[in-house]
Design an enzyme around this catalytic site. Structure first.
Site, PDB file in Angstrom:
ATOM      1  N   LYS A 204      10.570  -7.645  -7.724  1.00 38.84           N
ATOM      2  CA  LYS A 204      11.967  -8.078  -7.578  1.00 38.84           C
ATOM      3  C   LYS A 204      12.857  -7.404  -8.618  1.00 38.84           C
ATOM      4  O   LYS A 204      13.937  -6.913  -8.310  1.00 38.84           O
ATOM      5  CB  LYS A 204      12.051  -9.599  -7.688  1.00 38.84           C
ATOM      6  CG  LYS A 204      13.435 -10.167  -7.394  1.00 38.84           C
ATOM      7  CD  LYS A 204      13.482 -11.672  -7.645  1.00 38.84           C
ATOM      8  CE  LYS A 204      12.524 -12.423  -6.763  1.00 38.84           C
ATOM      9  NZ  LYS A 204      12.627 -13.899  -6.954  1.00 38.84           N
ATOM     10  N   GLY A 264       7.843 -16.004  -6.140  1.00 40.40           N
ATOM     11  CA  GLY A 264       6.801 -15.009  -5.888  1.00 40.40           C
ATOM     12  C   GLY A 264       5.693 -15.512  -4.992  1.00 40.40           C
ATOM     13  O   GLY A 264       5.269 -14.826  -4.056  1.00 40.40           O
TER      14      GLY A 264
END
Length: 545
Positions: A204, A264
């Site tokens: 990310k 996540g």
């Protein structure tokens, strides 16, 4: 009158535990021929049997009252509405939006969620279709191999699903690298050609240390063979940091965004699932999303006493807190589900392995258990001895596909027979009288039979849940994953912890950043303690030799 706390409910649960402590499940079945009908549920092509648990209706009522009184329904609504329930990070937890399970009007910080999700999902479909068809070309032509480089949630979910859905993989070969240990990357690259390999870098922030170390090595590996102006074609980024991806050499059109409200361990449904989509195709990926969405609808609409993830969650709390069980075994009778326990370990233990509550106060009760498992029948020859005759009982989940489309019927029948037999054996057990009688019937004299009997006695009364489903396909896998996601969420609500942060992983990273320079300069006296100093010295001496 003040609202009940978890501790208040735990006192009630303890009274039920004491009441049922000496009651054997075998007797419960003998007293109630309809026990399976009372304690099982169906959802589409999936059956959930929780009748082999040390419960009766009074205990179940107490567990469900706990869920209702501690706000499971309200917190569920808050999650689906996009409220910032991840309080320590001030974020929403909207992984359910990634499979179309939130209202189209929901927005977070001015972003209309459904539109953003569909835009990225369509970008993924277009790109994966192009890679699979050969419409997207790299230096050597059509992509033959895809290497996903990530770690944690950017690895565990897609890697598990790719393995589980092996029979649906008809695209390029997809490989997964996560470990900063060079053996992981080097072993993967050893059989590949740079000219036809595509790397998917999943981070990310595009700054995750382990991921970027592996990504930089991969770029060097490609640079050694591929012309400089073509190197970028071999890389895709799953990231929202366009400045960093651009600096790495990845064009914006090959960057797939996901957002800070995607945790996540819940990210497989987002752009993080791109490698999986390339492997199984966009239609199968969509079927997986729909399977998860069907569980979202069930979770939101079913009353608590008919709600599979809620029942999974409260049974887990029943054993963790009222009975003191510190572990939970997940036992898929399907070799393809070998990675499921790894994915579930992160989901469950990273979500609820917390020792402070939402207000930062120290918790005085146990939270997440240790999750472990192994596919059947291999596990039967490893740790089932402990499950059956160990000093502590460990609740278990069995998972089994009917395998209607399998060619090897005998293998499938043997596998299923073992699955059902193990759950029954854990429940029934075998008494000393039964053992002695069997041994004498087999020709052993009574004295020897009595001497051997204690070693062959099975206490039984050991609880388990069983999932049986028609086929392990994308839709079913999506359902199973979403069921366990919502189970973890419900348990987090009841324990009053934040299931969506993971601050506990930070300290090790910080210390690693400080220790690595010590390794470079070789000055072990800079270590924080004598143990680390001694270990560093031994390590450096071995490196010199």
């Amino acid at each position: 009158m003040p609202a009940k706390t978890f501790q208040d409910h735990l006192k009630i649960l303890k009274t039920h535990e004491a009441r049922l402590a000496d009651k054997h499940m075998r007797a419960m079945y003998e007293a109630d021929s309809d026990r399976f009908l009372k304690y099982s549920l169906c959802l589409d092509t999936l059956v959930f049997d929780y009748s082999k648990n040390r419960i009766d209706q009074d205990a179940m009522n107490a567990l469900l009252d706990m869920a209702a009184n501690l706000g499971v329904e309200q917190k569920r609504g808050a999650m689906f509405a996009g409220e910032k329930i991840n309080r320590s990070e001030r974020r929403a937890a909207l992984h359910v939006a990634l499979r179309g399970s939130v209202d189209k009007a929901v927005n977070v910080d001015g972003l209309l969620i459904s539109d953003a999700v569909e835009q990225v999902l369509q970008q993924m479909r277009d790109f994966s279709d192009a890679v699979r068809s050969g419409g997207y070309q790299v230096t050597g032509g059509k992509v033959t191999d895809v290497v996903n480089i990530g770690i944690g949630g950017s690895h565990a979910g897609p890697a598990m699903a790719c393995e589980a859905l092996g029979k649906f993989r008809d695209g390029p070969k997809v490989h997964f690298v996560s470990n900063v240990d060079s053996a992981d990357l080097l072993t993967t690259l050893s059989g590949l050609k740079p000219e036809t390999t595509l790397f998917v870098i999943a981070s990310k922030s595009f700054a995750t240390a382990e991921t970027m170390m592996n990504a930089n090595f991969a770029r060097e590996w490609v640079e050694a063979t591929v012309a400089k102006d073509q190197i970028g074609d071999h890389f895709v980024a799953l990231s929202s940091n366009l400045e960093a991806t651009g600096a790495f050499g990845i064009a914006d059109e090959r960057c797939f965004a996901f957002w800070d409200w995607v945790g996540g361990r819940y990210s497989i449904w987002s752009a993080i699932g791109l490698s999986l989509m390339i492997a199984i195709g966009s239609r199968n990926f969509d079927a997986m999303l729909e399977g998860a969405a069907s569980v979202d609808r069930h979770f939101c609409d079913a009353p608590l006493d008919k709600n599979i993830p809620v029942i999974m969650a409260v049974l887990g709390i029943w054993y963790r807190n009222a009975w003191g069980c510190s572990a939970h075994a997940v036992l898929p009778y399907d070799h393809r589900m070998d990675g499921f326990r790894t994915w579930l370990q992160q989901l469950d233990m990273e979500s609820n392995g917390k020792s402070v509550d939402l207000d930062g106060s120290i918790i005085e009760y146990s939270t997440a258990p240790v999750i472990f498992g192994e596919p059947g029948t291999d596990g039967q020859h490893a740790f089932y001895q402990l499950l059956h005759q160990g000093t502590d009982f460990i609740p278990c989940d069995f998972l089994l596909a009917s395998g209607a489309n399998d060619d090897l019927d005998k293998h499938r029948s043997t596998l299923a027979a073992n699955c059902f037999a193990q759950s029954e054996a854990l429940m029934r057990g075998k008494s000393k009288e039964e053992v002695v009688s069997e041994l004498i019937s087999a020709g052993m004299d009574e004295k020897k039979a009595c001497e051997l009997a204690p070693h062959k006695v099975f206490e039984g009364n050991r609880p388990s849940n069983t999932f049986v489903y028609e086929e392990l396909n994308p839709r079913t896998l999506g359902m199973l994953m979403a069921l366990y996601e919502h189970k973890a969420f419900v348990q987090g609500v009841i324990w009053n912890v934040n299931s969506f942060d993971q601050w506990g992983v930070e300290l090790g990273k910080e210390l690693a950043d400080k220790i690595e320079p010590v390794l470079v300069i070789g000055d072990t006296t800079a270590a924080n303690n004598s143990s680390t100093e001694g270990l560093l010295r031994a390590y450096l001496n071995f490196r010199k030799n």
